[in-house]
Design an enzyme around this catalytic site. Structure first.
Site, PDB file in Angstrom:
ATOM      1  N   SER A 107      -7.518   5.576   3.371  1.00 35.73           N
ATOM      2  CA  SER A 107      -7.374   4.709   2.194  1.00 35.73           C
ATOM      3  C   SER A 107      -7.811   3.291   2.535  1.00 35.73           C
ATOM      4  O   SER A 107      -8.461   2.610   1.748  1.00 35.73           O
ATOM      5  CB  SER A 107      -5.912   4.661   1.730  1.00 35.73           C
ATOM      6  OG  SER A 107      -5.627   5.720   0.853  1.00 35.73           O
ATOM      7  N   LYS A 149       4.447   2.549   8.526  1.00 30.03           N
ATOM      8  CA  LYS A 149       3.240   3.328   8.809  1.00 30.03           C
ATOM      9  C   LYS A 149       2.015   2.415   8.926  1.00 30.03           C
ATOM     10  O   LYS A 149       1.217   2.534   9.849  1.00 30.03           O
ATOM     11  CB  LYS A 149       3.050   4.332   7.659  1.00 30.03           C
ATOM     12  CG  LYS A 149       2.164   5.498   7.954  1.00 30.03           C
ATOM     13  CD  LYS A 149       1.938   6.360   6.698  1.00 30.03           C
ATOM     14  CE  LYS A 149       3.219   6.953   6.143  1.00 30.03           C
ATOM     15  NZ  LYS A 149       2.950   7.914   5.034  1.00 30.03           N
ATOM     16  N   LYS A 205       5.409   1.909  -2.868  1.00 32.67           N
ATOM     17  CA  LYS A 205       5.403   3.307  -3.329  1.00 32.67           C
ATOM     18  C   LYS A 205       5.804   3.315  -4.796  1.00 32.67           C
ATOM     19  O   LYS A 205       6.476   2.403  -5.272  1.00 32.67           O
ATOM     20  CB  LYS A 205       6.420   4.133  -2.533  1.00 32.67           C
ATOM     21  CG  LYS A 205       6.143   5.614  -2.548  1.00 32.67           C
ATOM     22  CD  LYS A 205       5.120   5.939  -1.491  1.00 32.67           C
ATOM     23  CE  LYS A 205       4.904   7.414  -1.296  1.00 32.67           C
ATOM     24  NZ  LYS A 205       4.199   7.678  -0.043  1.00 32.67           N
ATOM     25  N   ASN A 223      -2.280  19.439  -0.809  1.00 32.10           N
ATOM     26  CA  ASN A 223      -3.439  18.832  -0.162  1.00 32.10           C
ATOM     27  C   ASN A 223      -3.305  18.771   1.369  1.00 32.10           C
ATOM     28  O   ASN A 223      -4.173  19.235   2.104  1.00 32.10           O
ATOM     29  CB  ASN A 223      -3.641  17.431  -0.775  1.00 32.10           C
ATOM     30  CG  ASN A 223      -4.682  16.627  -0.026  1.00 32.10           C
ATOM     31  OD1 ASN A 223      -4.499  16.301   1.144  1.00 32.10           O
ATOM     32  ND2 ASN A 223      -5.772  16.322  -0.677  1.00 32.10           N
ATOM     33  N   LYS A 279       0.862  -1.193   0.000  1.00 32.27           N
ATOM     34  CA  LYS A 279       0.000   0.000   0.000  1.00 32.27           C
ATOM     35  C   LYS A 279       0.882   1.221   0.000  1.00 32.27           C
ATOM     36  O   LYS A 279       1.864   1.280   0.740  1.00 32.27           O
ATOM     37  CB  LYS A 279      -0.884  -0.007   1.266  1.00 32.27           C
ATOM     38  CG  LYS A 279      -1.897   1.119   1.310  1.00 32.27           C
ATOM     39  CD  LYS A 279      -3.146   0.757   0.550  1.00 32.27           C
ATOM     40  CE  LYS A 279      -4.032   1.965   0.252  1.00 32.27           C
ATOM     41  NZ  LYS A 279      -3.592   2.749  -0.939  1.00 32.27           N
ATOM     42  N   THR A 299      -5.136  13.191   5.346  1.00 29.39           N
ATOM     43  CA  THR A 299      -3.756  13.327   5.825  1.00 29.39           C
ATOM     44  C   THR A 299      -3.668  14.511   6.782  1.00 29.39           C
ATOM     45  O   THR A 299      -3.116  14.413   7.891  1.00 29.39           O
ATOM     46  CB  THR A 299      -2.786  13.499   4.640  1.00 29.39           C
ATOM     47  OG1 THR A 299      -3.018  12.424   3.717  1.00 29.39           O
ATOM     48  CG2 THR A 299      -1.337  13.476   5.085  1.00 29.39           C
TER      49      THR A 299
HETATM   50  N1  GLU Z   1       0.780   8.920  -0.092  1.00 22.90           N
HETATM   51  C1  GLU Z   1       0.208   8.813   1.215  1.00 22.90           C
HETATM   52  C2  GLU Z   1       1.261   8.439   2.245  1.00 22.90           C
HETATM   53  O1  GLU Z   1       2.430   8.688   2.050  1.00 22.90           O
HETATM   54  C3  GLU Z   1      -1.016   7.908   1.241  1.00 22.90           C
HETATM   55  C4  GLU Z   1      -0.788   6.482   0.886  1.00 22.90           C
HETATM   56  C5  GLU Z   1      -2.067   5.675   0.740  1.00 22.90           C
HETATM   57  O2  GLU Z   1      -3.133   6.191   0.989  1.00 22.90           O
HETATM   58  O3  GLU Z   1      -1.920   4.512   0.387  1.00 22.90           O
HETATM   59  O4  GLU Z   1       0.966   7.966   3.287  1.00 22.90           O
END
Ligand code: GLU
Length: 448
Positions: A374, A110, A122, A237, A86, A206
């Site tokens: 998410s 995370k 990522k 954002n 994810k 976020t």
């Molecule tokens: N890009 C965001 C992060 O760094 C969200 C990642 C997601 O929702 O999967 O946490």
């Protein structure tokens, strides 16, 4: 019975993406500091030192003027120990594999920290999306999905927005994936527009996650919002959402910046006006707006570096990695730093800030609201049961505050920073899975 002392697994020879280098190595290095505070089999850390898989693709796109341009894109699966990969996709001219690997690793930590059933991933494309037309951007986004193919999927790896990507791009990507799969597959990507199966509350999640932690700190420490000044570096954002929420509570947003520089005003800004004008003109101007009529207000132009060195109660880096480093950390005068960006503080700066007594709420906790909602989106997509915004916010608040309390307790018990404590908690959760698979401790035992 005494167990043989576990020894480090023997590493394979470094392959194409091999052992850690550069930014990724530094990111992984943070685990060593945390490992000392929990009893872990060395295999846990070893398993996290090499990403599971790395995909590097070229993406040919026909530009509006008829020329062909080839873009370079990546997707990294760091770990799938706790579930499918994810993590976001960023479109950025300086995106590179080393950075994406670090970001994927942070996603693993995370997701474990928030106890989400995901691993970490990522991706990104080396591109400045501001230089593309909307149709070029759509072609690039769709073609990337074609190239990612079965590397992503609702049960393997679920992308989401990140720096310079947004719900519309996620919608195109989900649409393209569904077209290729021959069936509508909303759960392959999160952060989609509502009309494509997106979740209520995802877009501001976020910022809201970071805000909830500030709310909790304010409760614990008796902060009065009207007397609490805030500086925000980055007005995309995440920066906009947290500015809106803090402003509504009466916090004084005294400085804000975007990639071109910042504005500073001791009395504070009207955050909704800044957001309105930034989104209308794509410029950050010191304004006050009524209806849609904006008037300039007095403010000082400052650089991004100056913003980071302002004497404020709360500093929120909400843009890119490594903005507070050994070179400027000694000059930081904030009381508390809430890392809404991923990796804005490097190791040396971390040490300096800790010595100065500055409280740092670390990225893998502070910006986890995004991936948490998410997760809610993914659950809703798979069940077909869609929740109200109140329900999303309620669940987000419970999860963020619960994990924050656990991190604070570990930090207190061991007298360590919140960052190290957050890694301790993440590692404990990952270790549960590694232990369930069996480590050398199990496999070298003579009897079951
Ligand atoms: N890009 C965001 C992060 O760094 C969200 C990642 C997601 O929702 O999967 O946490």
């Amino acid at each position: 019975m005494t167990h043989p002392q576990p020894s480090l697994p023997r590493s394979a020879h470094p392959g194409a993406f091999g052992r850690a280098t550069g930014a990724f190595e530094r990111a992984i290095g943070r685990l060593d500091a945390a490992a000392g505070y929990t009893s872990l089999h060395p295999e846990v850390i070893e398993r996290l030192k090499v990403p599971k898989a790395v995909l590097n693709v070229s993406i040919p796109v026909r530009m509006d003027n008829g020329e062909l341009r080839i873009f370079e894109g990546y997707r990294v699966h760091h770990s799938d120990l706790r579930g499918p990969g994810k993590g976001g996709l960023r479109f950025h001219p300086q995106a590179n594999l080393d950075e994406i690997k670090s970001l994927a690793f942070w996603m693993t930590c995370k997701c474990a920290l928030l106890d989400l059933p995901f691993g970490g991933a990522k991706g990104g494309i080396i591109v400045d999306p501001k230089l593309l037309s909307p149709m070029e951007l759509e072609r690039l986004s769709r073609e990337f999905i074609v190239r990612l193919g079965s590397f992503i999927g609702p049960e393997t790896d679920i992308p989401a927005p990140d720096v310079y990507t947004n719900p519309r791009i996620m919608g195109w990507m989900m649409d393209e994936y569904s077209r290729l799969a021959g069936r509508r597959t909303p759960a392959v990507i999160t952060g989609k527009p509502l009309g494509f199966g997106g979740s209520r509350g995802r877009n501001s999640a976020t910022g809201r996650g970071g805000y909830l932690l500030i709310q909790e700190l304010a409760r614990q420490r008796g902060w009065n919002p009207a007397e609490t000044s805030v500086a925000i570096q980055g007005f995309g954002n995440a920066g906009q959402s947290i500015a809106r929420l803090l402003h509504a509570d009466g916090y004084r947003i005294v400085a804000v910046s975007d990639s071109r520089g910042g504005i500073h005003r001791e009395e504070g800004f009207d955050a909704p006006s800044l957001i309105h004008s930034k989104n209308e003109s794509n410029r950050l101007d010191a304004v006050y707006c009524q209806a849609s009529v904006c008037e300039a207000v007095e403010a000082k132009r400052i650089s991004n570096d100056e913003l980071l060195e302002l004497e404020v109660d709360i500093l929120i880096p909400a843009a890119m990695e490594d903005v507070i480093t050994g070179a400027n950390a000694a000059k930081v005068r904030a009381g508390t730093i809430v890392e809404l960006a991923n990796g804005p503080i490097d190791d040396e700066a971390d040490r300096i800030l800790a010595e100065k007594g500055i409280l740092v709420v670390p990225d893998i906790l502070a910006n986890a609201g995004g991936v948490t909602v998410s997760y809610f989106e993914w659950v809703q997509n798979r069940s077909g049961d869609y929740w109200s915004e109140e329900e999303i916010f309620r669940r987000l608040e419970i999860r963020m505050k619960e994990q924050f309390a656990q991190v604070q307790k570990i930090a207190q018990d061991h007298d360590i920073t919140l960052r190290i404590a957050a890694y301790v908690l993440a590692l404990r959760r990952i270790a549960e899975t590694v232990e369930a698979l069996g480590t050398s401790r199990y496999f070298t035992k003579s009897t079951l």
